[in-house]
Design an enzyme around this catalytic site. Structure first.
Site, PDB file in Angstrom:
ATOM      1  N   MET A  79       0.806  -1.226   0.000  1.00  0.00           N
ATOM      2  CA  MET A  79       0.000   0.000   0.000  1.00  0.00           C
ATOM      3  C   MET A  79       0.842   1.280   0.000  1.00  0.00           C
ATOM      4  O   MET A  79       0.332   2.364   0.171  1.00  0.00           O
ATOM      5  CB  MET A  79      -1.003   0.053   1.163  1.00  0.00           C
ATOM      6  CG  MET A  79      -1.871  -1.166   1.298  1.00  0.00           C
ATOM      7  SD  MET A  79      -2.620  -1.659  -0.258  1.00  0.00           S
ATOM      8  CE  MET A  79      -2.556  -3.416  -0.048  1.00  0.00           C
ATOM      9  N   CYS A  80       2.149   1.145  -0.157  1.00  0.00           N
ATOM     10  CA  CYS A  80       3.025   2.315  -0.224  1.00  0.00           C
ATOM     11  C   CYS A  80       3.054   2.802  -1.667  1.00  0.00           C
ATOM     12  O   CYS A  80       3.253   2.022  -2.596  1.00  0.00           O
ATOM     13  CB  CYS A  80       4.428   1.912   0.235  1.00  0.00           C
ATOM     14  SG  CYS A  80       5.542   3.281   0.512  1.00  0.00           S
ATOM     15  N   ASP A 130      25.875  -7.108   7.401  1.00  0.00           N
ATOM     16  CA  ASP A 130      26.335  -8.117   6.448  1.00  0.00           C
ATOM     17  C   ASP A 130      27.827  -7.970   6.159  1.00  0.00           C
ATOM     18  O   ASP A 130      28.549  -8.970   6.077  1.00  0.00           O
ATOM     19  CB  ASP A 130      25.539  -8.022   5.150  1.00  0.00           C
ATOM     20  CG  ASP A 130      25.969  -9.076   4.155  1.00  0.00           C
ATOM     21  OD1 ASP A 130      25.931 -10.282   4.493  1.00  0.00           O
ATOM     22  OD2 ASP A 130      26.367  -8.704   3.024  1.00  0.00           O
TER      23      ASP A 130
END
Length: 162
Positions: A79-80, A130
């Site tokens: 919904m963005c 990472d």
């Protein structure tokens, strides 16, 4: 709470999920800044500062990841709206026991850009993790002192176009 703020804008009266219609809203200049941090061991911080992480330049790589995340927010958050990103700024503050990342996003459009700023921060910090995970692991392969914390929107601005 006002009656307007109690309305659920992402659901219909039947409870179905919907994207908010922003078509009638005027275009405005918008800016949002989000911040977060990753706690790291002092030795890892020193290796970042001295560019001694085997995978490469930690902050340069995290900057690219943050910008990419900002540009793709609409693809990962339901919904963005897809918005035109006009600028992204990333600022890293390497402290004794953590790296703090601020991401500022600017757009001209009908809806805000705070989700993009948050997405930039979380992805940028995930990239740091990472890049340094080999240095952060303990003998059991765990990360007892490593943590991403304090992710928040620190400012949000909107102004009419001139």
């Amino acid at each position: 709470m006002s009656e307007e703020s109690e309305e659920l804008t992402h659901t219909t009266e039947e409870g179905d999920v919907q994207m908010v219609d922003v078509g009638a809203k005027p275009d405005t200049a918008r800016r949002a800044v989000a911040r977060g941090e990753i706690r790291l061991q002092a030795a890892t911080i020193a290796a970042i500062r001295d560019d001694e992480i085997g995978k490469g330049d930690v902050l340069a790589t995290a900057r690219v990841g943050a910008v990419q995340a900002v540009k793709h927010t609409w693809e990962t958050i339901p919904m963005c709206h897809q918005i035109p990103i006009t600028n992204v700024e990333t600022v890293f503050d390497v402290r004794e026991d953590r790296v703090v990342l601020d991401v500022a996003v600017e757009t001209t459009g009908k809806t805000g850009c705070e989700m993009e700023a948050l997405q930039g921060v979380t992805t940028g910090l995930n990239v740091v993790w990472d890049m340094v995970k080999a240095a952060e692991k303990n003998a059991d392969g765990q990360y007892p002192g490593t943590a991403i914390e304090g992710v928040e929107v620190v400012s949000k601005e909107k102004r009419a176009l001139e």
